[in-house]
Each structure stands twice: as structure tokens, then as C-alpha cells.
Design a protein around this motif. Structure first.
Motif, short mmCIF file in Angstrom:
data_model
loop_
_atom_site.label_atom_id
_atom_site.label_comp_id
_atom_site.label_asym_id
_atom_site.label_seq_id
_atom_site.Cartn_x
_atom_site.Cartn_y
_atom_site.Cartn_z
N MET A 1 67.24 5.31 -4.02
CA MET A 1 68.00 6.35 -4.11
C MET A 1 69.26 6.23 -5.06
O MET A 1 69.72 4.91 -5.15
N SER A 2 69.74 6.99 -5.77
CA SER A 2 70.58 6.72 -6.99
C SER A 2 72.01 6.96 -6.46
O SER A 2 72.14 7.65 -5.26
N ALA A 3 72.93 6.22 -7.21
CA ALA A 3 74.32 6.46 -6.99
C ALA A 3 74.94 7.78 -6.95
O ALA A 3 74.56 8.55 -7.72
N GLU A 4 75.70 8.27 -6.23
CA GLU A 4 76.37 9.51 -6.14
C GLU A 4 77.59 9.34 -7.36
O GLU A 4 78.22 8.58 -7.32
N PRO A 5 77.56 10.58 -7.78
CA PRO A 5 78.86 10.90 -8.92
C PRO A 5 80.05 10.96 -8.25
O PRO A 5 80.08 11.51 -6.99
N ARG A 6 80.82 10.56 -8.88
CA ARG A 6 82.58 10.74 -8.34
C ARG A 6 82.95 12.03 -8.04
O ARG A 6 83.64 12.18 -6.88
N HIS A 7 82.67 13.07 -8.70
CA HIS A 7 83.17 14.27 -8.40
C HIS A 7 81.78 15.19 -8.50
O HIS A 7 81.72 16.00 -9.41
N PRO A 8 81.29 15.20 -7.10
CA PRO A 8 80.03 15.98 -7.34
C PRO A 8 80.16 17.49 -7.25
O PRO A 8 79.34 18.40 -8.02
N TRP A 9 81.26 18.17 -6.63
CA TRP A 9 81.16 19.77 -6.90
C TRP A 9 81.70 19.64 -8.43
O TRP A 9 81.18 21.00 -8.90
N LEU A 10 82.40 18.97 -9.12
CA LEU A 10 82.76 19.28 -10.43
C LEU A 10 81.44 19.22 -11.30
O LEU A 10 81.17 20.06 -12.32
N GLY A 121 67.53 21.55 -12.15
CA GLY A 121 67.23 21.36 -10.78
C GLY A 121 66.96 19.77 -10.11
O GLY A 121 67.09 19.57 -9.08
N ALA A 122 66.27 19.22 -11.28
CA ALA A 122 66.06 17.74 -10.77
C ALA A 122 67.24 17.04 -10.72
O ALA A 122 67.53 15.98 -9.88
N LEU A 123 68.28 17.39 -11.76
CA LEU A 123 69.64 16.63 -11.44
C LEU A 123 70.41 16.87 -10.44
O LEU A 123 71.02 15.88 -9.76
N THR A 124 70.22 18.31 -9.94
CA THR A 124 71.13 18.67 -8.82
C THR A 124 70.58 18.13 -7.71
O THR A 124 71.33 17.95 -6.42
N ALA A 125 69.21 18.02 -7.27
CA ALA A 125 68.44 17.30 -6.30
C ALA A 125 69.10 16.04 -5.89
O ALA A 125 69.05 15.47 -4.84
N GLN A 126 69.75 15.44 -7.10
CA GLN A 126 70.40 13.99 -6.67
C GLN A 126 71.84 13.81 -6.01
O GLN A 126 72.27 13.20 -5.48
N LEU A 127 72.49 15.28 -5.94
CA LEU A 127 73.64 15.20 -5.29
C LEU A 127 73.59 15.36 -4.09
O LEU A 127 72.67 16.02 -3.28
N PHE A 128 74.57 14.85 -3.14
CA PHE A 128 74.64 14.86 -1.67
C PHE A 128 73.58 14.60 -0.86
O PHE A 128 72.77 15.15 -0.09
N GLN A 129 72.73 13.27 -1.54
CA GLN A 129 71.37 12.95 -0.79
C GLN A 129 71.31 12.56 0.60
O GLN A 129 70.32 12.56 1.14
N SER A 130 72.57 12.08 1.07
CA SER A 130 72.83 11.78 2.51
C SER A 130 73.11 12.82 3.35
O SER A 130 73.12 12.78 4.60
N ASP A 131 73.30 14.16 2.67
CA ASP A 131 73.80 15.24 3.74
C ASP A 131 72.74 16.44 3.22
O ASP A 131 72.92 17.35 2.26
N PRO A 132 71.50 16.51 3.97
CA PRO A 132 70.74 17.70 3.63
C PRO A 132 71.12 19.10 3.50
O PRO A 132 70.80 19.90 2.68
N GLN A 194 76.78 12.45 -15.74
CA GLN A 194 77.30 11.81 -14.45
C GLN A 194 76.30 11.46 -13.49
O GLN A 194 76.49 10.62 -12.73
N VAL A 195 75.19 12.15 -13.55
CA VAL A 195 74.03 12.08 -12.57
C VAL A 195 73.05 10.94 -13.12
O VAL A 195 72.82 10.88 -14.38
N ARG A 196 72.80 9.99 -12.28
CA ARG A 196 72.07 8.88 -12.51
C ARG A 196 70.84 9.00 -11.57
O ARG A 196 70.62 9.06 -10.33
N PRO A 197 69.79 9.59 -12.40
CA PRO A 197 68.46 9.71 -11.55
C PRO A 197 67.99 8.40 -11.09
O PRO A 197 68.03 7.52 -11.87
N PRO A 198 66.97 8.34 -10.16
CA PRO A 198 66.49 7.21 -9.74
C PRO A 198 65.51 6.35 -10.78
O PRO A 198 65.08 7.19 -11.53
#
Length: 394
Positions: A1-10, A121-132, A194-198
Motif C-alpha cells: 500500500m502506498s503512502a497517503e498524500p498530506r492533503h488528500p482533498w486538495l 482514476g488509478a491515482l485517485t484509487a490510491q487516496l483514502f485506502q484505509s477508508d473504503p 503528490q500521489v505515490r503509486p504502489p
């Protein structure tokens, strides 16, 4: 799982601006400019439809390139390359009226737009990975707000501008769209980086369960065939029915606003179901919205049509992205979304030109809206047969 960006909503807003450029402007604003171009350049419906078919041909090329490159190149770089190139193509479109010039830039805009749209779509799928639930909302916002914003801006400005300046002002419409895209680029560039893909543990191509995903793939193909007819010819149909610029503008603004609201309508559905039910429900709504202008071609009927269509149409890619995220492993997301994009791109290539031909043959572009609605319902029938993949471990 990749690291979450610091400001996911932005980050999500920036990625949504990218979809605004590649979908709201590059693919759908043409429908607003089409009546003026058709009248000024003396095109048939088939010629007018051809330019969106050309855009779709470019989309196929871009989707295939993305599917090949996404496991070898950072998706963030593909997103940014596609975005800036799309903006340049839109800016260039209005500089020559020749059909070959228009065709060239529509193809290129489709090609680069597919690169950016697929990877968004692939980049956004990395956001909020711990919260479906938040992940599903983010995916829905990407497609709903991103595309909806572009349609609101274009719908509010272009019909009134063309009505005031005349049909000959259509080149300025493309110039204004291009300049608006340039304003959106900086935040989108930053967001993608800001998004770090796995990390890819292996170079081999992900093993996608194609047979198990067939109903969802067929449903998405039906979406590609049917939805584009409404976007391409709605304004032309309204113009034929005597609708004025203010009604056309109001209808498209309502369409765009409903696109922006659609993520919140569909959020619980995307979060609850992991099979094909969300896509089937969405396609049914698009079908109803597509046929309504023919059944009720007056002001209220057109606004209701835009409302129903807008609340559904951009949730189709959201439903597919959510399906991929819930049924496949993270290292397969990029390849799977690219595959769905290729299927969609091939299907949407047929729609505009075929609809234009049908409109020319019958002398009524409303016939094409009816045919599109039937195709969308067939796609819904396929999608509802899609079960959750038993092997899912995402």
C-alpha cells in the motif's frame, strides 16, 4: 500500500481539474459549439458527428498507449503529459476551419485526454485506502465534479457568447476553452505528483480475470456506444426544436450541476455493491435521460432530461473504478482501468458518426437519441449479471 498524500482533498481537487480538461472541455464542450460550426461551415450531421468519432479514435490510441506504458512509467507523469497536451490541442482547434485541421486536433485531444483520464482514476484509487467509504466518494467526485465543472463553465458561457457574437465566433469558443485549461494546469500538475503509486514488485503484465469481468466490460461498452450521442447532438436537437440560447445554456448548466452532485447521490451505492449493480442502475438512468428530449422536447422536459442524465452519466467510470478497486489487487488497478478505458474508447468511436448518419437518413436527429437509449438499456442488462469476483483480495 502506498503512502497517503498530506492533503488528500486538495489532491482530489487537482485531479478533478484534470478530468474537467480531458472530459468536460475536450470531449463534451464540442456539443455546445457544434450547432454554430455546422451552420457556419455547412456540415451534414455525419460530418458533425465525425469530429467526435475522430476524438474517439484518438481516445483509443491514447488508451492503448496508456495500457502499455502504465506498468513501465509513473502514472503521475502520464497524467501530466496528457493534460498539458490536451490543453494545447484545444487551444489550437479554433485556428483553422478546414475539416482536416479540425480532425487532426480532435484526434490528438482524444489521444492525450485518454492518457490523463485513464491515469486519473488509478491515482485517485490510491487516496483514502484505509477508508473504503471515503475512497468510493473520492472516485465518484473525480468523475462527477471534474466533468461537471467543465460542462457548467462551458454551458454558462458558450451558447450565450455564440448567440451574441454569431455563429462565426466559434473559433473564439475554442480559444477561450484552451485558455481556461491553462489556468487549471498548475494545481493538477502538483496533485498528480503528490500521489505515490504502489511499487511494482514485478514487471510482468498483471493477470486480469477477463472472463469473470465480461459482463462489466460489456456494460461499459454499451455506455461508450450510447452516452456520447446525447452529448454530441443535444444542442443540435434543441436548436432544431426552436430552443433559444438561454434555454440551451440553462439545460447544460443543469446538466453540469447534476454531474457535480452525482457523487453524493451514488456514494452509498458504490460503497455497498462490489458487483455490476451500480453500473446497471447508472446505465438505466442515462438511457431515460437520453430519450426524454424526444418524448418531451419542451423547456421543462429538457431540464428534467439534463437532471436525470447528469446525475448518472459520469458515474459510469466511477462505478467501473470502484469495481476494480474492490475486486482486484492494487498492482492490477492501473492495467484494469486502462483495459476498461480501451473497451469504452472502441465503443464510443462508433456512436457519433453512426448517430449522425442515422440523423441524415431519417431527417431527424431525435431518432439517434432513441437508438442510443436502447443501446444503454442493453448495456445495463449485461452489467446486472456481473457478480463480485470470488478471488478478490484487494
Amino acid at each position: 500500500m502506498s503512502a497517503e498524500p498530506r492533503h488528500p482533498w486538495l489532491v482530489l481537487i487537482g485531479l478533478s481539474f484534470g478530468v474537467c480538461v480531458t472530459n468536460g472541455f475536450a470531449r463534451f464542450a464540442y456539443g455546445l459549439i457544434l450547432p454554430a460550426m455546422k451552420a457556419e461551415l455547412h456540415w451534414t450531421y455525419a460530418q458533425a458527428g465525425w469530429l467526435n468519432t475522430a476524438n474517439a479514435i484518438g481516445y483509443i490510441i491514447g488508451a492503448v498507449i496508456t495500457m502499455v506504458m502504465i506498468s513501465r512509467m509513473n502514472p503521475s507523469y502520464l497524467f501530466n503529459l496528457g493534460l498539458v497536451s490536451t490543453a494545447l490541442c484545444l487551444f489550437a482547434t479554433g485556428h483553422d476551419e478546414a475539416l482536416w485541421w479540425q480532425t487532426m486536433w480532435r484526434i490528438l485531444a482524444g489521444m492525450f485526454g485518454a492518457m490523463s483520464f485513464s491515469t486519473a482514476g488509478a491515482l485517485t484509487a490510491q487516496l483514502f485506502q484505509s477508508d473504503p467509504k471515503r475512497n468510493a466518494l473520492a472516485i465518484a467526485i473525480l468523475f462527477g465534479f471534474g466533468g461537471g465543472l467543465g460542462i457548467v463553465l462551458a454551458g454558462a458561457a458558450l451558447p450565450l457568447m455564440i448567440d451574441y457574437w454569431g455563429n462565426g465566433s466559434w473559433p473564439w469558443a475554442w480559444t477561450i476553452i484552451g485558455l481556461t485549461c491553462f489556468v487549471m494546469l498548475p494545481l493538477s500538475f502538483w496533485a498528480a505528483l503528490q500521489v505515490r503509486p504502489p511499487a511494482q514488485k514485478q514487471r510482468q503484465k498483471p493477470d486480469l480475470p477477463l472472463r469473470a469481468m465480461l459482463p462489466e466490460l460489456l456494460g461499459y461498452a454499451g455506455f461508450g456506444l450510447g452516452y456520447i450521442v446525447y452529448f454530441t447532438f443535444l444542442s443540435a436537437w434543441m436548436t432544431e426544436q426552436g430552443s433559444g440560447a438561454w434555454l440551451i445554456s440553462a439545460t447544460w448548466v443543469m446538466l453540469g450541476l447534476c454531474l457535480c452532485l452525482s457523487p453524493f447521490v451514488w456514494r452509498p451505492v458504490l460503497a455497498r455493491f462490489s458487483g455490476g449493480i451500480p453500473l446497471a442502475m447508472i446505465l438505466t438512468g442515462i438511457a431515460l435521460g437520453s430519450v426524454m428530449p424526444v418524448i418531451w422536447p419542451k423547456g421543462l422536459g429538457l431540464v428534467i432530461s439534463a437532471t436525470v442524465f447528469g446525475l448518472c452519466v459520469f458515474m459510469s467510470p466511477g462505478a467501473v473504478t470502484s469495481f476494480v478497486r474492490q475486486n482486484l489487487t492494487p498492482h492490477s488497478w492501473g492495467a484494469a482501468i486502462s483495459l476498461f478505458t480501451v473497451v469504452f474508447a472502441i465503443a464510443q468511436t462508433v456512436g457519433p458518426y453512426a448517430a449522425g448518419l442515422l440523423g441524415d437518413l431519417t431527417g431527424n436527429i431525435g431518432t439517434s437519441l432513441i437508438a442510443a437509449s436502447a443501446i444503454l438499456l442493453a448495456g445495463a442488462g449485461c452489467a446486472v449479471l456481473q457478480p463480485t469476483l470470488k478471488s478478490a483480495d484487494a
